[in-house]
Motif scaffolding. Structure first.
Motif, PDB file in Angstrom:
ATOM      1  N   LEU A 158      36.767   9.387  -2.417  1.00  0.00           N
ATOM      2  CA  LEU A 158      38.065   9.868  -2.888  1.00  0.00           C
ATOM      3  C   LEU A 158      38.851   8.768  -3.596  1.00  0.00           C
ATOM      4  N   LYS A 159      39.991   9.160  -4.137  1.00  0.00           N
ATOM      5  CA  LYS A 159      40.840   8.248  -4.897  1.00  0.00           C
ATOM      6  C   LYS A 159      41.158   6.971  -4.134  1.00  0.00           C
ATOM      7  N   ASN A 160      41.460   7.106  -2.847  1.00  0.00           N
ATOM      8  CA  ASN A 160      41.845   5.915  -2.078  1.00  0.00           C
ATOM      9  C   ASN A 160      40.674   4.977  -1.796  1.00  0.00           C
ATOM     10  N   ASP A 161      39.460   5.349  -2.210  1.00  0.00           N
ATOM     11  CA  ASP A 161      38.312   4.452  -2.128  1.00  0.00           C
ATOM     12  C   ASP A 161      38.253   3.500  -3.328  1.00  0.00           C
ATOM     13  N   ASN A 162      39.130   3.742  -4.323  1.00  0.00           N
ATOM     14  CA  ASN A 162      39.305   2.844  -5.474  1.00  0.00           C
ATOM     15  C   ASN A 162      38.044   2.634  -6.315  1.00  0.00           C
ATOM     16  N   MET A 163      37.302   3.716  -6.537  1.00  0.00           N
ATOM     17  CA  MET A 163      36.113   3.640  -7.388  1.00  0.00           C
ATOM     18  C   MET A 163      36.356   4.238  -8.778  1.00  0.00           C
ATOM     19  N   GLY A 164      37.485   4.934  -8.970  1.00  0.00           N
ATOM     20  CA  GLY A 164      37.790   5.521 -10.274  1.00  0.00           C
ATOM     21  C   GLY A 164      37.243   6.921 -10.461  1.00  0.00           C
ATOM     22  N   PHE A 165      36.503   7.422  -9.487  1.00  0.00           N
ATOM     23  CA  PHE A 165      35.966   8.788  -9.508  1.00  0.00           C
ATOM     24  C   PHE A 165      35.829   9.249  -8.069  1.00  0.00           C
ATOM     25  N   SER A 166      35.648  10.552  -7.882  1.00  0.00           N
ATOM     26  CA  SER A 166      35.356  11.062  -6.544  1.00  0.00           C
ATOM     27  C   SER A 166      34.007  11.771  -6.568  1.00  0.00           C
ATOM     28  N   PHE A 167      33.373  11.831  -5.396  1.00  0.00           N
ATOM     29  CA  PHE A 167      32.041  12.423  -5.256  1.00  0.00           C
ATOM     30  C   PHE A 167      32.071  13.393  -4.089  1.00  0.00           C
ATOM     31  N   HIS A 212      36.837  31.418 -10.660  1.00  0.00           N
ATOM     32  CA  HIS A 212      37.433  30.999 -11.926  1.00  0.00           C
ATOM     33  C   HIS A 212      37.920  29.560 -11.757  1.00  0.00           C
ATOM     34  N   ILE A 213      37.470  28.677 -12.663  1.00  0.00           N
ATOM     35  CA  ILE A 213      37.814  27.258 -12.567  1.00  0.00           C
ATOM     36  C   ILE A 213      38.213  26.743 -13.950  1.00  0.00           C
ATOM     37  N   TRP A 214      39.259  25.936 -13.970  1.00  0.00           N
ATOM     38  CA  TRP A 214      39.695  25.334 -15.222  1.00  0.00           C
ATOM     39  C   TRP A 214      40.334  23.984 -14.909  1.00  0.00           C
ATOM     40  N   TYR A 215      39.528  22.949 -14.855  1.00  0.00           N
ATOM     41  CA  TYR A 215      40.022  21.618 -14.522  1.00  0.00           C
ATOM     42  C   TYR A 215      40.715  21.010 -15.734  1.00  0.00           C
ATOM     43  N   GLN A 216      41.992  21.322 -15.895  1.00  0.00           N
ATOM     44  CA  GLN A 216      42.770  20.829 -17.020  1.00  0.00           C
ATOM     45  C   GLN A 216      43.080  19.339 -16.877  1.00  0.00           C
ATOM     46  N   ASN A 217      43.035  18.836 -15.645  1.00  0.00           N
ATOM     47  CA  ASN A 217      43.401  17.443 -15.373  1.00  0.00           C
ATOM     48  C   ASN A 217      42.218  16.552 -15.024  1.00  0.00           C
ATOM     49  N   HIS A 218      41.014  17.121 -14.969  1.00  0.00           N
ATOM     50  CA  HIS A 218      39.841  16.377 -14.519  1.00  0.00           C
ATOM     51  C   HIS A 218      38.623  16.711 -15.359  1.00  0.00           C
ATOM     52  N   LEU A 219      37.737  15.748 -15.501  1.00  0.00           N
ATOM     53  CA  LEU A 219      36.400  15.979 -16.033  1.00  0.00           C
ATOM     54  C   LEU A 219      35.464  16.036 -14.834  1.00  0.00           C
ATOM     55  N   GLU A 220      34.410  16.872 -14.945  1.00  0.00           N
ATOM     56  CA  GLU A 220      33.514  17.042 -13.805  1.00  0.00           C
ATOM     57  C   GLU A 220      32.073  17.132 -14.272  1.00  0.00           C
ATOM     58  N   SER A 221      31.191  16.506 -13.495  1.00  0.00           N
ATOM     59  CA  SER A 221      29.749  16.676 -13.645  1.00  0.00           C
ATOM     60  C   SER A 221      29.239  17.323 -12.369  1.00  0.00           C
ATOM     61  N   CYS A 265      29.013  16.917  -6.960  1.00  0.00           N
ATOM     62  CA  CYS A 265      30.050  16.942  -7.996  1.00  0.00           C
ATOM     63  C   CYS A 265      30.741  15.588  -8.102  1.00  0.00           C
ATOM     64  N   VAL A 266      30.971  15.158  -9.338  1.00  0.00           N
ATOM     65  CA  VAL A 266      31.698  13.928  -9.605  1.00  0.00           C
ATOM     66  C   VAL A 266      32.929  14.285 -10.436  1.00  0.00           C
ATOM     67  N   PHE A 267      34.107  13.806 -10.013  1.00  0.00           N
ATOM     68  CA  PHE A 267      35.359  14.072 -10.713  1.00  0.00           C
ATOM     69  C   PHE A 267      35.972  12.773 -11.228  1.00  0.00           C
ATOM     70  N   ASN A 268      36.520  12.857 -12.446  1.00  0.00           N
ATOM     71  CA  ASN A 268      37.271  11.761 -13.036  1.00  0.00           C
ATOM     72  C   ASN A 268      38.507  12.368 -13.695  1.00  0.00           C
ATOM     73  N   PRO A 269      39.727  11.944 -13.325  1.00  0.00           N
ATOM     74  CA  PRO A 269      40.033  10.971 -12.292  1.00  0.00           C
ATOM     75  C   PRO A 269      39.681  11.506 -10.897  1.00  0.00           C
ATOM     76  N   ALA A 270      39.643  10.603  -9.964  1.00  0.00           N
ATOM     77  CA  ALA A 270      39.269  10.948  -8.595  1.00  0.00           C
ATOM     78  C   ALA A 270      40.272  11.899  -7.959  1.00  0.00           C
ATOM     79  N   LEU A 271      39.762  12.760  -7.079  1.00  0.00           N
ATOM     80  CA  LEU A 271      40.631  13.624  -6.287  1.00  0.00           C
ATOM     81  C   LEU A 271      41.145  12.845  -5.072  1.00  0.00           C
ATOM     82  N   SER A 272      42.299  13.272  -4.575  1.00  0.00           N
ATOM     83  CA  SER A 272      42.903  12.628  -3.412  1.00  0.00           C
ATOM     84  C   SER A 272      42.332  13.166  -2.106  1.00  0.00           C
ATOM     85  N   GLY A 273      41.850  14.417  -2.120  1.00  0.00           N
ATOM     86  CA  GLY A 273      41.174  14.895  -0.924  1.00  0.00           C
ATOM     87  C   GLY A 273      41.416  16.327  -0.518  1.00  0.00           C
TER      88      GLY A 273
END
Length: 131
Positions: A30-39, A51-60, A107-115
């Motif tokens: 998560l974000k507080n792990d300070n890696m720049g992405f979440s997994f 229905h999903i639309w990550y307007q604030n995040h990129l995801e793989s 799933c990988v998110f950038n920017p990282a999710l908080s949780g």
């Protein structure tokens, strides 16, 4: 070094279940792990459409198990998902995720999710500010 097990994370606040009952996600990084992405390891329950639309995040998204499909709403294209498939939402793509059987996804998110994020009425995760 950070070391966690999926089993331990599933028994903690890192496991989040969607209010609509379509999915659950165990957030291993998560974000507080300070890696720049979440997994996350996310399970999409069988016979659901989300229905999903990550307007604030990129995801793989990499499919570990199960079968389903993802439809991009901008062009109506439908892509099959099965083990070994990766799809990348590199343009904040609004989409429908359909699970024909239970899907297990990495799933990988950038920017990282908080949780504790869940999709809002538009399928968006909010971009949470540091507290």
């Amino acid at each position: 070094m950070i070391v966690r097990t999926l089993e331990d994370a599933e028994q903690s606040e890192r496991r989040v279940v969607s209010p609509d009952g379509h999915w659950e996600s165990t957030r291993l990084l998560l974000k507080n792990d300070n890696m720049g992405f979440s997994f996350h390891i996310t399970t999409i329950y069988a016979n659901t459409e989300t229905h999903i639309w990550y307007q604030n995040h990129l995801e793989s998204v990499y499919c570990i198990s199960g079968e389903g499909e993802v439809e991009t709403l901008a062009d109506g294209r439908v892509h099959s998902i099965k083990p070994g498939t990766i799809y990348i939402l590199d343009k904040n793509d609004e989409h429908l995720l359909r699970a024909h059987s239970e899907l297990k996804l990495a799933c990988v998110f950038n920017p990282a999710l908080s949780g504790q994020e869940v999709h809002d009425k538009n399928g968006v995760y909010p971009l949470l500010q540091d507290s």
